[in-house]
Write a protein that holds these residues in place. Structure first.
Motif, PDB file in Angstrom:
ATOM      1  N   MET A 290       0.843  -1.212   0.000  1.00 35.41           N
ATOM      2  CA  MET A 290       0.000   0.000   0.000  1.00 35.41           C
ATOM      3  C   MET A 290       0.877   1.261   0.000  1.00 35.41           C
ATOM      4  SD  MET A 290      -3.339  -0.115  -0.058  1.00 35.41           S
ATOM      5  CE  MET A 290      -3.961   1.233   0.939  1.00 35.41           C
ATOM      6  N   SER A 291       1.751   1.387  -0.984  1.00 34.95           N
ATOM      7  CA  SER A 291       2.583   2.591  -1.028  1.00 34.95           C
ATOM      8  C   SER A 291       1.781   3.720  -1.675  1.00 34.95           C
ATOM      9  CB  SER A 291       3.847   2.331  -1.830  1.00 34.95           C
ATOM     10  OG  SER A 291       3.606   2.550  -3.201  1.00 34.95           O
ATOM     11  N   PHE A 292       2.368   4.902  -1.704  1.00 33.91           N
ATOM     12  CA  PHE A 292       1.700   6.049  -2.339  1.00 33.91           C
ATOM     13  C   PHE A 292       2.114   6.202  -3.797  1.00 33.91           C
ATOM     14  CE2 PHE A 292       1.562   7.813   2.181  1.00 33.91           C
ATOM     15  CZ  PHE A 292       0.297   7.284   2.395  1.00 33.91           C
ATOM     16  N   ASP A 293       2.830   5.240  -4.319  1.00 35.83           N
ATOM     17  CA  ASP A 293       3.177   5.310  -5.741  1.00 35.83           C
ATOM     18  C   ASP A 293       1.938   5.020  -6.584  1.00 35.83           C
ATOM     19  OD1 ASP A 293       5.792   5.987  -5.360  1.00 35.83           O
ATOM     20  OD2 ASP A 293       6.518   3.913  -5.310  1.00 35.83           O
ATOM     21  N   PRO A 294       1.937   5.494  -7.837  1.00 40.28           N
ATOM     22  CA  PRO A 294       0.748   5.288  -8.677  1.00 40.28           C
ATOM     23  C   PRO A 294       0.463   3.803  -8.880  1.00 40.28           C
ATOM     24  CG  PRO A 294       2.386   6.670  -9.795  1.00 40.28           C
ATOM     25  CD  PRO A 294       3.017   6.198  -8.539  1.00 40.28           C
ATOM     26  N   VAL A 295      -0.814   3.449  -8.907  1.00 40.49           N
ATOM     27  CA  VAL A 295      -1.207   2.084  -9.254  1.00 40.49           C
ATOM     28  C   VAL A 295      -0.981   1.908 -10.760  1.00 40.49           C
ATOM     29  CG1 VAL A 295      -3.115   0.423  -9.263  1.00 40.49           C
ATOM     30  CG2 VAL A 295      -2.947   2.148  -7.444  1.00 40.49           C
ATOM     31  N   ASP A 296      -1.289   2.977 -11.489  1.00 37.62           N
ATOM     32  CA  ASP A 296      -1.203   2.944 -12.948  1.00 37.62           C
ATOM     33  C   ASP A 296      -0.067   3.877 -13.394  1.00 37.62           C
ATOM     34  OD1 ASP A 296      -1.567   3.117 -15.667  1.00 37.62           O
ATOM     35  OD2 ASP A 296      -3.726   3.531 -15.566  1.00 37.62           O
ATOM     36  N   TRP A 297       1.131   3.340 -13.456  1.00 42.18           N
ATOM     37  CA  TRP A 297       2.285   4.175 -13.833  1.00 42.18           C
ATOM     38  C   TRP A 297       2.130   4.797 -15.223  1.00 42.18           C
ATOM     39  CZ3 TRP A 297       6.038   6.560 -11.328  1.00 42.18           C
ATOM     40  CH2 TRP A 297       6.400   6.110 -10.044  1.00 42.18           C
ATOM     41  N   PRO A 298       1.651   4.053 -16.226  1.00 41.32           N
ATOM     42  CA  PRO A 298       1.508   4.687 -17.546  1.00 41.32           C
ATOM     43  C   PRO A 298       0.582   5.912 -17.501  1.00 41.32           C
ATOM     44  CG  PRO A 298       1.390   2.305 -17.766  1.00 41.32           C
ATOM     45  CD  PRO A 298       1.402   2.595 -16.289  1.00 41.32           C
ATOM     46  N   ALA A 299      -0.493   5.847 -16.724  1.00 47.74           N
ATOM     47  CA  ALA A 299      -1.402   7.003 -16.636  1.00 47.74           C
ATOM     48  C   ALA A 299      -0.704   8.163 -15.935  1.00 47.74           C
ATOM     49  CB  ALA A 299      -2.675   6.608 -15.887  1.00 47.74           C
ATOM     50  N   PHE A 300       0.047   7.846 -14.892  1.00 43.76           N
ATOM     51  CA  PHE A 300       0.799   8.899 -14.193  1.00 43.76           C
ATOM     52  C   PHE A 300       1.776   9.576 -15.154  1.00 43.76           C
ATOM     53  CE2 PHE A 300       4.746  10.236 -12.230  1.00 43.76           C
ATOM     54  CZ  PHE A 300       4.274  11.172 -11.330  1.00 43.76           C
ATOM     55  N   ARG A 301       2.447   8.729 -15.908  1.00 47.43           N
ATOM     56  CA  ARG A 301       3.453   9.227 -16.835  1.00 47.43           C
ATOM     57  C   ARG A 301       2.815  10.170 -17.873  1.00 47.43           C
ATOM     58  NH1 ARG A 301       8.505   6.579 -18.260  1.00 47.43           N
ATOM     59  NH2 ARG A 301       7.965   4.933 -16.804  1.00 47.43           N
ATOM     60  N   ARG A 302       1.632   9.812 -18.357  1.00 45.92           N
ATOM     61  CA  ARG A 302       0.946  10.678 -19.341  1.00 45.92           C
ATOM     62  C   ARG A 302       0.632  12.037 -18.728  1.00 45.92           C
ATOM     63  NH1 ARG A 302      -1.486   5.914 -20.830  1.00 45.92           N
ATOM     64  NH2 ARG A 302      -3.292   6.268 -19.487  1.00 45.92           N
ATOM     65  N   LEU A 303       0.132  12.010 -17.506  1.00 47.06           N
ATOM     66  CA  LEU A 303      -0.209  13.283 -16.853  1.00 47.06           C
ATOM     67  C   LEU A 303       1.048  14.116 -16.598  1.00 47.06           C
ATOM     68  CD1 LEU A 303      -0.688  14.886 -13.868  1.00 47.06           C
ATOM     69  CD2 LEU A 303      -2.344  15.147 -15.726  1.00 47.06           C
ATOM     70  N   ALA A 304       2.101  13.434 -16.157  1.00 54.49           N
ATOM     71  CA  ALA A 304       3.344  14.165 -15.860  1.00 54.49           C
ATOM     72  C   ALA A 304       3.903  14.798 -17.137  1.00 54.49           C
ATOM     73  CB  ALA A 304       4.362  13.217 -15.234  1.00 54.49           C
ATOM     74  N   HIS A 305       3.856  14.078 -18.238  1.00 46.15           N
ATOM     75  CA  HIS A 305       4.333  14.631 -19.509  1.00 46.15           C
ATOM     76  C   HIS A 305       3.466  15.808 -19.934  1.00 46.15           C
ATOM     77  CE1 HIS A 305       7.551  11.904 -20.894  1.00 46.15           C
ATOM     78  NE2 HIS A 305       6.962  11.035 -20.084  1.00 46.15           N
ATOM     79  N   ARG A 306       2.170  15.664 -19.732  1.00 47.56           N
ATOM     80  CA  ARG A 306       1.272  16.752 -20.125  1.00 47.56           C
ATOM     81  C   ARG A 306       1.560  18.011 -19.282  1.00 47.56           C
ATOM     82  NH1 ARG A 306      -4.843  17.056 -18.435  1.00 47.56           N
ATOM     83  NH2 ARG A 306      -4.952  19.305 -18.728  1.00 47.56           N
TER      84      ARG A 306
END
Ligand code: PLP
Length: 482
Positions: free
Chosen positions: A1-17
């Protein structure tokens, strides 16, 4: 139960945006108004209740995009001339992001960030002619740098003060044009802001040397102990720089700690055409300057250099068992920055300094500083020749202070103050340009700090045109965007 994203690809898209949109914003900054007031509904929207349950990052980013990003103070904009603000750089922005990704605490321990900060400090020591063995620390800005320098000087004067407190007879000297952070440092350090004597200035608004010598003598005669002299390199009001060589000689003669508050003016050292103004800076015992002003490192980033590293360390170091050092392992890396300032935990500010200095280079930074001083002198000359405008002080470095004096208000000082205050606000609210105001010998002045690397000579011309147009319109009417 860490605070890292469950969905890394989605996180990555938002971060790039988010990064793409930050780049777009910067690339088109000149097309935006210089300043936008925060609308009342946005203030209401920001005043949210406690976030008990987490939201999606996309939703939080969207809130940021509509409530925060559009309503900045404006310092990135080419027609922002208020106060003393750097304009940031894209490379510095990348460094900020990377520092966040590494999540580094540079208070101490054995890791590369500490070595990088030492290298940046060593570069600055070389730039300012300090000896290689001098020390320093990256700070949040010159306010903290001035305070650190004072604490080092206080301890150098009497090392019992750290334990026993201050006995109340120490005095110090700075011009009355010195920055408020210097007096505040005396207040915070328990020395009392009144122990910092406000010394008169000459017609160039530099500390008056004879008044300084008299003040020291008067204090000695009255039983005080002078211990600290603060020179200003680039005053916030007009950019005036004290005669640092003369101050160094007086400090030596009187055995005072010689500190220079060079928040932005110290960086004139980088400019071949302006360097003469800060001659003598290499003789300081300590020097405060900012990287977030004339070096355009994103906020916040300042620095203090101290000639005698042993004295610097003695003012802060402590023997704390859980902060003990080792020869090897993570607790190596002695000395720690914890020993050189008041903070234990501190971020990796040195990274954005390093990115900025390395990508732009000192030559280009110095050329920019020289060019901006030349633009300021030209602006001063134009203002002096423009009917209805008057320079209120000589142009020091990059700062022009002036006011509009419509014949109808001639010699009504209160009306002139109100007229000029209104001019500054009208230009700000219109989004045309941001000038700040200051007082010069009691008169309210418009103040133009020409520091932004995106500012062109035309931006300065158009801003002066806009002041004239607004003044002709009565100082309160709207006028077309330049
Ligand atoms: C800006 C400034 C300061 C204070 O520096 P911060 O970085 O804002 O803390 C001190 N002295 C002078 C001359 C300044 O211009």
């Amino acid at each position: 139960m860490s605070f890292d994203p469950v969905d890394w690809p989605a996180f990555r898209r938002l971060a790039h945006r988010a990064l793409d949109e930050a780049c777009d914003d910067l690339a088109h900054i000149a097309e935006q108004p210089a300043w936008r007031a925060v609308p009342p509904d946005v203030k209401t929207a920001i005043a949210e209740p406690l976030p008990r349950r987490g939201e999606l990052l996309d939703a939080v980013y969207e809130r940021y995009r509509v409530t925060i990003a559009p309503y900045t103070v404006g310092n990135r904009h080419p027609r922002f001339f208020g106060w003393v603000h750097g304009a940031g750089t894209p490379a510095g922005m990348v460094a900020e992001m990377l520092a966040g990704a590494l999540d580094i605490n540079t208070g101490g321990r054995e890791h590369a960030a500490v070595y990088l900060e030492r290298r940046v400090i060593a570069w600055f020591a070389e730039i300012f002619g300090f000896p290689p063995e001098s020390s320093g620390i990256v700070t949040s800005g010159s306010s903290l740098s001035n305070l650190i320098a004072l604490l080092v000087a206080r301890n150098a004067h009497d090392e019992r003060i750290r334990r026993d407190g201050v006995s109340g007879r120490l005095t110090a000297y700075a011009s009355r044009e010195a920055h408020s952070s210097v007096a505040r440092a005396f207040d915070i350090a328990g020395l009392g802001s009144a122990s910092l004597r406000d010394v008169a200035v000459d017609t160039e608004r530099r500390i008056a040397i004879d008044a300084l010598v008299q003040a020291i003598a008067a204090d000695r005669a009255a039983g005080y102990t002078p211990f600290f002299l603060c020179g200003t390199a680039g005053s916030a009001a007009t950019g005036a720089t004290d005669d640092l060589r003369a101050l160094a000689a007086i400090a030596r003669e009187e055995q005072l700690w010689f500190h220079v508050d060079g928040a932005f003016g110290a960086l004139a050292q980088l400019s071949a055409s302006e360097r003469h103004r800060v001659a003598g800076i290499a003789q300081a015992d300590s020097l405060a300057f900012d990287a977030h002003k004339w070096l355009h490192v994103p906020y916040d980033a300042g620095c203090v250099l101290v000639r005698d590293a042993t004295l610097h360390r003695a003012a802060f170091a402590g023997d704390v068992p859980y902060l003990g050092r080792s020869e090897r392992g993570t607790a190596a890396g002695d000395p720690w920055y914890y020993d050189f300032g008041p903070e234990l935990s501190r971020g990796f500010r040195a990274l954005k300094l390093w990115f900025t200095l390395k990508t732009i280079g000192l030559d280009a930074l110095g050329a920019m500083i020289g060019a901006q001083c030349a633009i300021a002198r030209a602006a001063g000359a134009r203002i002096a020749m423009t009917p209805g405008l008057h320079l209120l002080a000589p142009v020091g470095l990059n700062i022009v202070v002036f006011r509009s004096e419509p014949p109808a208000l001639a010699s009504d000082e209160a009306a002139l103050d109100a007229h000029n205050a209104e001019l500054a606000i009208v230009l700000q609210e219109d989004g045309t340009a941001v000038l700040s105001t200051t007082r010069i010998d009691g008169r309210l002045a418009l103040r133009m700090n020409i520091m932004n690397h995106r500012t062109t000579p035309e931006d300065v011309e158009q801003t002066i045109d806009a002041v004239v147009a607004a003044a002709n319109a009565g100082g309160s009417a709207r006028f077309p965007r330049v």
